[in-house]
Design an enzyme around this catalytic site. Structure first.
Site, PDB file in Angstrom:
ATOM      1  N   TYR A   1     -12.042   5.058   2.176  1.00 34.74           N
ATOM      2  CA  TYR A   1     -13.059   4.315   2.927  1.00 34.74           C
ATOM      3  C   TYR A   1     -12.962   4.608   4.417  1.00 34.74           C
ATOM      4  O   TYR A   1     -11.936   5.064   4.922  1.00 34.74           O
ATOM      5  CB  TYR A   1     -12.926   2.808   2.673  1.00 34.74           C
TER       6      TYR A   1
ATOM      7  N   ALA B   1      -5.935  10.963 -11.756  1.00 32.80           N
ATOM      8  CA  ALA B   1      -5.088  10.208 -12.688  1.00 32.80           C
ATOM      9  C   ALA B   1      -3.874   9.657 -11.948  1.00 32.80           C
ATOM     10  O   ALA B   1      -2.810   9.472 -12.529  1.00 32.80           O
ATOM     11  CB  ALA B   1      -4.660  11.117 -13.841  1.00 32.80           C
TER      12      ALA B   1
ATOM     13  N   GLY C   1     -14.987   3.190  -0.445  1.00 34.50           N
ATOM     14  CA  GLY C   1     -14.122   2.155  -1.010  1.00 34.50           C
ATOM     15  C   GLY C   1     -13.916   0.924  -0.149  1.00 34.50           C
ATOM     16  O   GLY C   1     -12.998   0.141  -0.427  1.00 34.50           O
TER      17      GLY C   1
ATOM     18  N   ASN D   1      -8.713  15.381 -14.588  1.00 34.22           N
ATOM     19  CA  ASN D   1      -7.630  15.504 -13.601  1.00 34.22           C
ATOM     20  C   ASN D   1      -7.157  16.944 -13.515  1.00 34.22           C
ATOM     21  O   ASN D   1      -7.159  17.682 -14.505  1.00 34.22           O
ATOM     22  CB  ASN D   1      -6.447  14.605 -13.977  1.00 34.22           C
TER      23      ASN D   1
ATOM     24  N   THR E   1       0.840  -1.190   0.000  1.00 31.92           N
ATOM     25  CA  THR E   1       0.000   0.000   0.000  1.00 31.92           C
ATOM     26  C   THR E   1       0.881   1.247   0.000  1.00 31.92           C
ATOM     27  O   THR E   1       2.103   1.154  -0.062  1.00 31.92           O
ATOM     28  CB  THR E   1      -1.036  -0.074   1.149  1.00 31.92           C
TER      29      THR E   1
ATOM     30  N   LYS F   1       3.707   1.495  -3.887  1.00 30.18           N
ATOM     31  CA  LYS F   1       3.200   0.721  -5.037  1.00 30.18           C
ATOM     32  C   LYS F   1       4.131   0.806  -6.248  1.00 30.18           C
ATOM     33  O   LYS F   1       4.214  -0.138  -7.037  1.00 30.18           O
ATOM     34  CB  LYS F   1       1.783   1.172  -5.394  1.00 30.18           C
TER      35      LYS F   1
HETATM   36  P1  NDP Z   1      -2.245   9.455  -5.914  1.00 34.69           P
HETATM   37  O1  NDP Z   1      -1.454  10.332  -5.021  1.00 34.69           O
HETATM   38  O2  NDP Z   1      -1.534   8.492  -6.814  1.00 34.69           O
HETATM   39  O3  NDP Z   1      -3.153  10.387  -6.881  1.00 34.69           O
HETATM   40  C1  NDP Z   1      -3.839  11.464  -6.360  1.00 34.69           C
HETATM   41  C2  NDP Z   1      -4.766  12.065  -7.420  1.00 34.69           C
HETATM   42  O4  NDP Z   1      -5.622  13.011  -6.767  1.00 34.69           O
HETATM   43  C3  NDP Z   1      -4.052  12.825  -8.538  1.00 34.69           C
HETATM   44  O5  NDP Z   1      -4.741  12.611  -9.741  1.00 34.69           O
HETATM   45  C4  NDP Z   1      -4.185  14.288  -8.072  1.00 34.69           C
HETATM   46  O6  NDP Z   1      -4.181  15.210  -9.142  1.00 34.69           O
HETATM   47  C5  NDP Z   1      -5.563  14.256  -7.450  1.00 34.69           C
HETATM   48  N1  NDP Z   1      -5.802  15.305  -6.452  1.00 34.69           N
HETATM   49  C6  NDP Z   1      -5.206  15.468  -5.256  1.00 34.69           C
HETATM   50  N2  NDP Z   1      -5.742  16.520  -4.601  1.00 34.69           N
HETATM   51  C7  NDP Z   1      -6.701  17.031  -5.405  1.00 34.69           C
HETATM   52  C8  NDP Z   1      -7.612  18.116  -5.267  1.00 34.69           C
HETATM   53  N3  NDP Z   1      -7.635  18.891  -4.182  1.00 34.69           N
HETATM   54  N4  NDP Z   1      -8.484  18.338  -6.281  1.00 34.69           N
HETATM   55  C9  NDP Z   1      -8.473  17.557  -7.381  1.00 34.69           C
HETATM   56  N5  NDP Z   1      -7.623  16.511  -7.561  1.00 34.69           N
HETATM   57  C10 NDP Z   1      -6.746  16.255  -6.577  1.00 34.69           C
HETATM   58  O7  NDP Z   1      -3.297   8.714  -4.977  1.00 34.69           O
HETATM   59  P2  NDP Z   1      -3.925   7.245  -5.175  1.00 34.69           P
HETATM   60  O8  NDP Z   1      -4.379   7.121  -6.573  1.00 34.69           O
HETATM   61  O9  NDP Z   1      -3.004   6.228  -4.625  1.00 34.69           O
HETATM   62  O10 NDP Z   1      -5.172   7.308  -4.158  1.00 34.69           O
HETATM   63  C11 NDP Z   1      -6.331   8.069  -4.463  1.00 34.69           C
HETATM   64  C12 NDP Z   1      -7.431   7.788  -3.434  1.00 34.69           C
HETATM   65  O11 NDP Z   1      -7.857   6.440  -3.528  1.00 34.69           O
HETATM   66  C13 NDP Z   1      -6.985   7.986  -1.974  1.00 34.69           C
HETATM   67  O12 NDP Z   1      -8.051   8.595  -1.261  1.00 34.69           O
HETATM   68  C14 NDP Z   1      -6.781   6.571  -1.468  1.00 34.69           C
HETATM   69  O13 NDP Z   1      -6.993   6.463  -0.064  1.00 34.69           O
HETATM   70  C15 NDP Z   1      -7.857   5.825  -2.251  1.00 34.69           C
HETATM   71  N6  NDP Z   1      -7.567   4.382  -2.430  1.00 34.69           N
HETATM   72  C16 NDP Z   1      -8.491   3.484  -1.980  1.00 34.69           C
HETATM   73  C17 NDP Z   1      -8.277   2.135  -2.133  1.00 34.69           C
HETATM   74  C18 NDP Z   1      -9.298   1.159  -1.634  1.00 34.69           C
HETATM   75  O14 NDP Z   1      -9.009  -0.045  -1.598  1.00 34.69           O
HETATM   76  N7  NDP Z   1     -10.499   1.576  -1.292  1.00 34.69           N
HETATM   77  C19 NDP Z   1      -7.058   1.606  -2.792  1.00 34.69           C
HETATM   78  C20 NDP Z   1      -6.189   2.652  -3.290  1.00 34.69           C
HETATM   79  C21 NDP Z   1      -6.439   3.982  -3.091  1.00 34.69           C
HETATM   80  P3  NDP Z   1      -2.784  15.727  -9.812  1.00 34.69           P
HETATM   81  O15 NDP Z   1      -2.391  14.671 -10.779  1.00 34.69           O
HETATM   82  O16 NDP Z   1      -3.163  16.993 -10.443  1.00 34.69           O
HETATM   83  O17 NDP Z   1      -1.813  15.883  -8.672  1.00 34.69           O
END
Ligand code: NDP
Length: 273
Positions: A216, A128, A238, A151, A62, A66
């Site tokens: 979640y 993204a 989630g 995004n 996690t 990753k």
């Molecule tokens: P990442 O850090 O890889 O990606 C974050 C994304 O969020 C990017 O696209 C970023 O945009 C965007 N972002 C961040 N802040 C903002 C904002 N204020 N407004 C708009 N966009 C924003 O995170 P992950 O993909 O690893 O995780 C994303 C979510 O999914 C988390 O909440 C995590 O807890 C959840 N998750 C849940 C799982 C489950 O099993 N239920 C498993 C994996 C993740 P930019 O590219 O512009 O920076």
């Protein structure tokens, strides 16, 4: 012989994975141990080596490891290769096989547990990052009418359109250009972790729409509250995704797929908006 498994992340104290996997082991009568390992930022690979040396057969990965796990792997299953990240490794001699079950777990939760098909629907995916990338291939396989990817950093969404072009069409969009209504809106951003709402315009939820928050266990996040105010009919977080990706990992490691319903039920925190 007891199969040894673990989850690694940082921080890891909040993890539900041991609870989930031990429940699966009990219900399928599998003999396993499952521990949580606090990862170290500068020695992730040697921590995995050590776990393997002690007999570890597989590990869930996690945040924030990753990508490190992806680089550690010696072979990539398609889901990991397409996501550019891995959340699950299986050790087989010198081989470390990598999977990414996040997107499969999410898709299973929506289509099977919530009984909401993606096929023929207008779907909006926010974000993204790693989780969104993992969702793209399984979402496209469900044949939505349209898959719009929005995004904050638009260029990332553009790149993903190119990367996935052999598997279906992704429509990259900026928040300010979002238009029309959607049947399914999935928040795969990390905005809710900072108690923020992505800059969504009003009026994007169709009658009967599902709003799905990947985060979640936090109850009503800003996204879920906004979705409710805007008329979304179904709200989900989630937890189902988490349990379903765990079930995929368990099944990959042990060759038997556990039932997930009771585990999801036990872990669900009501969303009160
Ligand atoms: P990442 O850090 O890889 O990606 C974050 C994304 O969020 C990017 O696209 C970023 O945009 C965007 N972002 C961040 N802040 C903002 C904002 N204020 N407004 C708009 N966009 C924003 O995170 P992950 O993909 O690893 O995780 C994303 C979510 O999914 C988390 O909440 C995590 O807890 C959840 N998750 C849940 C799982 C489950 O099993 N239920 C498993 C994996 C993740 P930019 O590219 O512009 O920076």
């Amino acid at each position: 012989m007891t199969g040894q498994y673990a989850v690694i992340g940082r921080p890891i104290h909040h993890t539900k994975s041991p609870q989930i996997h031990l429940a699966f082991a009990k219900m399928t009568e599998q003999e396993i141990s499952y521990i949580a390992i606090e990862g170290k930022l500068d020695s992730f690979a040697s921590q995995l080596d050590e776990f393997r040396d002690k007999g570890g057969s597989g590990i869930n990965v996690t945040a924030p490891f990753k990508l490190d796990a992806y680089n550690y792997a010696t072979s990539l299953q398609r889901s990991a290769a397409l996501a550019g990240a891995t959340n699950c490794l299986k050790f087989d001699g010198n081989d470390a096989k990598a999977e990414n079950f996040d997107g499969i777990g999410l898709t299973h939760d929506i289509t099977v547990n919530l009984s909401i098909p993606l096929k023929g629907k207008r779907v909006l995916l926010l974000g993204a990052g790693g989780a969104a990338r993992g969702a793209l291939f399984p979402f496209l396989q469900e044949r939505p009418y349209e898959l719009v990817l929005v995004n904050r950093t638009f260029e990332k969404a553009m790149r993903l359109k190119e990367q996935f072009r052999d598997y279906g069409e992704i429509i990259p969009t900026r928040y300010e250009d979002l238009s029309g209504t959607f049947d399914i809106v999935v928040n795969a951003t990390s905005a809710s972790l900072q108690n923020l709402l992505p800059p969504l315009p009003p009026g994007i939820f169709r009658n009967g729409a599902l709003a799905y928050e990947l985060l979640y266990g936090k109850g009503a996040t800003p996204f879920l509250r906004y979705a409710k105010d805007q008329g979304a009919s179904f709200l989900a977080d989630g937890v189902g995704m988490l349990v379903e990706q765990a079930a995929e990992a368990f099944s990959w490691w042990r060759g038997i797929r556990p039932q997930t319903e009771a585990v999801i039920k036990a872990m669900t925190i009501p969303i009160e908006t």
